[in-house]
Motif scaffolding. Sequence first.
Motif, PDB file in Angstrom:
ATOM      1  N   LYS A   1     -11.771  25.727   5.372  1.00 36.91           N
ATOM      2  CA  LYS A   1     -11.897  24.289   5.389  1.00 36.91           C
ATOM      3  C   LYS A   1     -11.129  23.334   4.916  1.00 36.91           C
ATOM      4  CE  LYS A   1     -16.739  25.845   5.365  1.00 36.91           C
ATOM      5  NZ  LYS A   1     -16.569  26.663   5.204  1.00 36.91           N
ATOM      6  N   ARG A   2     -11.339  21.929   5.572  1.00 34.02           N
ATOM      7  CA  ARG A   2     -10.824  20.697   4.879  1.00 34.02           C
ATOM      8  C   ARG A   2     -11.121  20.284   3.821  1.00 34.02           C
ATOM      9  NH1 ARG A   2      -8.435  18.008   9.588  1.00 34.02           N
ATOM     10  NH2 ARG A   2      -9.789  16.195   9.003  1.00 34.02           N
ATOM     11  N   ILE A   3     -10.056  19.634   3.018  1.00 35.45           N
ATOM     12  CA  ILE A   3     -10.808  18.780   1.665  1.00 35.45           C
ATOM     13  C   ILE A   3      -9.712  17.983   1.245  1.00 35.45           C
ATOM     14  CG2 ILE A   3     -10.254  19.169  -0.794  1.00 35.45           C
ATOM     15  CD1 ILE A   3     -10.363  22.307  -0.629  1.00 35.45           C
ATOM     16  N   GLY A   4     -10.255  16.649   1.217  1.00 39.28           N
ATOM     17  CA  GLY A   4     -10.216  15.605   1.083  1.00 39.28           C
ATOM     18  C   GLY A   4      -9.427  15.333  -0.522  1.00 39.28           C
ATOM     19  N   LEU A   5      -8.112  14.322  -0.552  1.00 42.05           N
ATOM     20  CA  LEU A   5      -7.733  14.050  -1.773  1.00 42.05           C
ATOM     21  C   LEU A   5      -6.944  12.997  -1.954  1.00 42.05           C
ATOM     22  CD1 LEU A   5      -5.477  17.818  -2.853  1.00 42.05           C
ATOM     23  CD2 LEU A   5      -5.344  16.532  -0.825  1.00 42.05           C
ATOM     24  N   PRO A   6      -6.372  12.892  -2.787  1.00 43.04           N
ATOM     25  CA  PRO A   6      -5.869  11.135  -2.770  1.00 43.04           C
ATOM     26  C   PRO A   6      -4.221  11.599  -2.736  1.00 43.04           C
ATOM     27  CG  PRO A   6      -6.854  11.026  -4.762  1.00 43.04           C
ATOM     28  CD  PRO A   6      -7.589  12.491  -3.790  1.00 43.04           C
ATOM     29  N   MET A   7      -3.535  12.843  -3.185  1.00 43.42           N
ATOM     30  CA  MET A   7      -2.658  13.249  -3.175  1.00 43.42           C
ATOM     31  C   MET A   7      -2.456  14.910  -3.873  1.00 43.42           C
ATOM     32  SD  MET A   7      -0.416  10.267  -4.894  1.00 43.42           S
ATOM     33  CE  MET A   7       1.847  11.629  -4.803  1.00 43.42           C
TER      34      MET A   7
ATOM     35  N   PRO B   1       6.278  25.578   3.048  1.00 42.53           N
ATOM     36  CA  PRO B   1       4.882  24.606   4.075  1.00 42.53           C
ATOM     37  C   PRO B   1       3.761  24.519   3.277  1.00 42.53           C
ATOM     38  CG  PRO B   1       6.621  25.695   5.550  1.00 42.53           C
ATOM     39  CD  PRO B   1       7.210  26.208   3.500  1.00 42.53           C
ATOM     40  N   VAL B   2       2.932  23.806   3.203  1.00 49.59           N
ATOM     41  CA  VAL B   2       1.662  23.175   3.094  1.00 49.59           C
ATOM     42  C   VAL B   2       0.831  22.705   4.396  1.00 49.59           C
ATOM     43  CG1 VAL B   2       0.214  22.756   1.711  1.00 49.59           C
ATOM     44  CG2 VAL B   2       1.671  23.634   0.272  1.00 49.59           C
ATOM     45  N   SER B   3      -0.292  23.481   4.749  1.00 54.09           N
ATOM     46  CA  SER B   3      -1.010  22.397   5.762  1.00 54.09           C
ATOM     47  C   SER B   3      -1.880  21.027   5.315  1.00 54.09           C
ATOM     48  CB  SER B   3      -2.312  23.382   6.289  1.00 54.09           C
ATOM     49  OG  SER B   3      -3.205  22.797   6.948  1.00 54.09           O
ATOM     50  N   ILE B   4      -0.619  20.450   5.097  1.00 51.43           N
ATOM     51  CA  ILE B   4      -1.569  18.643   4.850  1.00 51.43           C
ATOM     52  C   ILE B   4      -1.315  17.735   6.166  1.00 51.43           C
ATOM     53  CG2 ILE B   4      -0.592  16.516   3.768  1.00 51.43           C
ATOM     54  CD1 ILE B   4       0.222  18.805   1.560  1.00 51.43           C
ATOM     55  N   GLU B   5      -2.754  17.352   6.310  1.00 51.91           N
ATOM     56  CA  GLU B   5      -3.021  15.763   7.201  1.00 51.91           C
ATOM     57  C   GLU B   5      -3.308  14.442   6.241  1.00 51.91           C
ATOM     58  OE1 GLU B   5      -5.964  17.230   9.456  1.00 51.91           O
ATOM     59  OE2 GLU B   5      -5.390  18.758   9.944  1.00 51.91           O
ATOM     60  N   TYR B   6      -2.414  13.662   6.890  1.00 50.75           N
ATOM     61  CA  TYR B   6      -2.899  12.601   6.834  1.00 50.75           C
ATOM     62  C   TYR B   6      -3.739  11.628   7.308  1.00 50.75           C
ATOM     63  CZ  TYR B   6       1.723  13.665   4.886  1.00 50.75           C
ATOM     64  OH  TYR B   6       2.906  14.699   3.716  1.00 50.75           O
ATOM     65  N   ASN B   7      -4.804  11.361   6.631  1.00 50.69           N
ATOM     66  CA  ASN B   7      -6.258  10.834   6.519  1.00 50.69           C
ATOM     67  C   ASN B   7      -5.639   9.047   7.344  1.00 50.69           C
ATOM     68  OD1 ASN B   7      -8.849  10.022   7.447  1.00 50.69           O
ATOM     69  ND2 ASN B   7      -8.856   8.867   5.053  1.00 50.69           N
ATOM     70  N   SER B   8      -5.686   9.160   8.877  1.00 55.01           N
ATOM     71  CA  SER B   8      -4.996   7.449   9.399  1.00 55.01           C
ATOM     72  C   SER B   8      -6.598   7.393  10.507  1.00 55.01           C
ATOM     73  CB  SER B   8      -3.940   7.848  10.064  1.00 55.01           C
ATOM     74  OG  SER B   8      -3.845   9.037  11.335  1.00 55.01           O
ATOM     75  N   GLY B   9      -7.714   8.117  10.192  1.00 53.75           N
ATOM     76  CA  GLY B   9      -8.394   7.541  11.201  1.00 53.75           C
ATOM     77  C   GLY B   9      -9.104   6.308  10.737  1.00 53.75           C
TER      78      GLY B   9
ATOM     79  N   GLU C   1      -4.998  13.776   3.125  1.00 52.99           N
ATOM     80  CA  GLU C   1      -4.394  13.201   1.758  1.00 52.99           C
ATOM     81  C   GLU C   1      -5.153  11.682   2.205  1.00 52.99           C
ATOM     82  OE1 GLU C   1      -0.370  14.441  -0.696  1.00 52.99           O
ATOM     83  OE2 GLU C   1      -0.076  13.138   1.395  1.00 52.99           O
ATOM     84  N   GLY C   2      -5.134  10.568   1.768  1.00 58.84           N
ATOM     85  CA  GLY C   2      -5.922   9.355   1.746  1.00 58.84           C
ATOM     86  C   GLY C   2      -6.830   9.219   0.459  1.00 58.84           C
ATOM     87  N   GLN C   3      -7.152   7.310   0.141  1.00 60.94           N
ATOM     88  CA  GLN C   3      -8.171   7.638  -0.815  1.00 60.94           C
ATOM     89  C   GLN C   3      -9.485   7.372  -0.373  1.00 60.94           C
ATOM     90  OE1 GLN C   3      -8.053   2.968  -1.830  1.00 60.94           O
ATOM     91  NE2 GLN C   3      -6.041   2.482  -1.045  1.00 60.94           N
ATOM     92  N   ILE C   4      -9.875   8.012  -1.897  1.00 60.22           N
ATOM     93  CA  ILE C   4     -11.230   8.342  -1.736  1.00 60.22           C
ATOM     94  C   ILE C   4     -12.126   7.596  -1.186  1.00 60.22           C
ATOM     95  CG2 ILE C   4     -13.628   9.605  -3.176  1.00 60.22           C
ATOM     96  CD1 ILE C   4     -10.932  10.450  -4.984  1.00 60.22           C
ATOM     97  N   ASN C   5     -12.188   6.394  -1.730  1.00 61.64           N
ATOM     98  CA  ASN C   5     -12.870   5.500  -0.904  1.00 61.64           C
ATOM     99  C   ASN C   5     -12.536   3.818  -0.307  1.00 61.64           C
ATOM    100  OD1 ASN C   5     -16.030   6.197  -2.499  1.00 61.64           O
ATOM    101  ND2 ASN C   5     -14.383   6.205  -4.426  1.00 61.64           N
ATOM    102  N   GLY C   6     -11.473   4.428   0.252  1.00 59.56           N
ATOM    103  CA  GLY C   6     -10.339   3.733   1.105  1.00 59.56           C
ATOM    104  C   GLY C   6      -9.834   4.390   2.114  1.00 59.56           C
ATOM    105  N   ALA C   7      -9.663   3.197   3.041  1.00 57.36           N
ATOM    106  CA  ALA C   7      -8.875   4.078   4.193  1.00 57.36           C
ATOM    107  C   ALA C   7      -7.339   3.477   4.218  1.00 57.36           C
ATOM    108  CB  ALA C   7      -9.450   3.624   5.868  1.00 57.36           C
ATOM    109  N   GLU C   8      -7.079   3.474   3.274  1.00 50.60           N
ATOM    110  CA  GLU C   8      -5.264   3.709   3.221  1.00 50.60           C
ATOM    111  C   GLU C   8      -5.163   4.748   2.193  1.00 50.60           C
ATOM    112  OE1 GLU C   8      -7.250   1.385   1.741  1.00 50.60           O
ATOM    113  OE2 GLU C   8      -7.529   0.333   3.354  1.00 50.60           O
ATOM    114  N   LYS C   9      -3.476   4.959   2.536  1.00 45.20           N
ATOM    115  CA  LYS C   9      -2.742   5.873   0.901  1.00 45.20           C
ATOM    116  C   LYS C   9      -2.910   5.291  -0.008  1.00 45.20           C
ATOM    117  CE  LYS C   9       2.127   3.867   1.381  1.00 45.20           C
ATOM    118  NZ  LYS C   9       3.142   4.939   1.473  1.00 45.20           N
ATOM    119  N   HIS C  10      -3.056   6.488  -0.825  1.00 49.21           N
ATOM    120  CA  HIS C  10      -3.339   6.569  -2.495  1.00 49.21           C
ATOM    121  C   HIS C  10      -1.651   6.379  -3.058  1.00 49.21           C
ATOM    122  CE1 HIS C  10      -4.276   6.802  -5.918  1.00 49.21           C
ATOM    123  NE2 HIS C  10      -3.254   7.837  -6.616  1.00 49.21           N
ATOM    124  N   GLY C  11      -1.483   4.413  -2.933  1.00 41.67           N
ATOM    125  CA  GLY C  11      -0.127   4.726  -3.507  1.00 41.67           C
ATOM    126  C   GLY C  11       1.263   4.092  -3.133  1.00 41.67           C
ATOM    127  N   ASN C  12       2.305   4.117  -3.227  1.00 48.85           N
ATOM    128  CA  ASN C  12       3.907   4.195  -3.104  1.00 48.85           C
ATOM    129  C   ASN C  12       4.516   5.492  -3.480  1.00 48.85           C
ATOM    130  OD1 ASN C  12       3.434   1.787  -0.211  1.00 48.85           O
ATOM    131  ND2 ASN C  12       3.235   0.926  -2.390  1.00 48.85           N
TER     132      ASN C  12
END
Length: 327
Positions: free
Chosen positions: A105-111, A159-167, A139-150
């Motif tokens: 499955k696809r699982i979301g997480l901040p980092m 290699p690991v299968s990681i996508e970035y939430n940019s939608g 990867e992305g903010q749980i309750n926001g559309a931006e990334k988690h910090g800098n």
Amino acid sequence: MSKVKLTFACGLYDRVLPLYTGDVPVEGVELNFVNIDSPREIFDRMSGTQEFDVCEYSSSEFISRFAAKQCPFVAIPVFPSRAFRHGFIAINRKVVRTAKDLEGKRIGLPMYTMTASIFIKGLLQHEYGVDLSTVTWVEGQINGAEKHGNPSTMPLVRPVSIEYNSGGKSLSELLEAGELAAVIGTSMPRALGRNPDVIRLFPDYRKAEKDYYRRTRIFPIMHLVVIRRDVHERHPFVAASLYKAFCAAKDLAMAKMRFGASLRYMLPWLPSDIEEIDEVFGGDPWPYGIEPNRPTLQALTTYLHEQSLIAEPVAVDELFVPIPSSR
């Protein structure tokens, strides 16, 4: 003899509050306690520009840098932040019923590299047999559309299968829509409690966490304390002085928590909670030092290796500068 002036960045936890108020001094040190309640901000500022002399710091980021031999800090075995993580796994019950259902499955997480997610992934793998290699991480903010910090984190060693939430949607919204099977991290999605399809994977997480601790002796360590290496090399006594002060501050906080005449915290059943702490942990739920935390630290280094953050497991005793008085 003049004292060494040091800046220390940390959240204002009860166990460090006496350092902030000055009730517990640091021998030979004039401590400037910089209260920053966002751990990510502290990590990013310390990683990016080494802005502080001492700070609380991500356990996983420190070990990753240490293993890569690219670490401008040394660590002492003081752990300002810890948290069990069974209760921080939210699922869409239309997609997932059990932990094994998370495979593929696809699982979301901040980092992917944040310590909380490391422990949750390790928990899923070692306790519930989830094959993490089948999962796509978003990867992305749980309750926001931006990334988690800098963050300035070390690259993964495999290699690991990681996508970035940019939608433009938060991970919480993607979970509600069924585009994610689960969300893990340090906070819960806002959809929990609002959408009946979004629930915790482990509803009775407190019971699960107590059982887990009794069996494994693992109480996840989120943050440790680091000292800039150049500061440590100029003033080697500082590590032991800080460790002694952190222990004294924690002991004072514990004594105040146990004061029964009035409740120290806004926890209506605090006396019952203290009785439970004594029964489960034997009195001190928050030990410092290496030995009482060895199972937790060994688990973390194992998980970091298995999840491709470090090439080989690291010996726990090598992570911290020697402190003769550590307990």
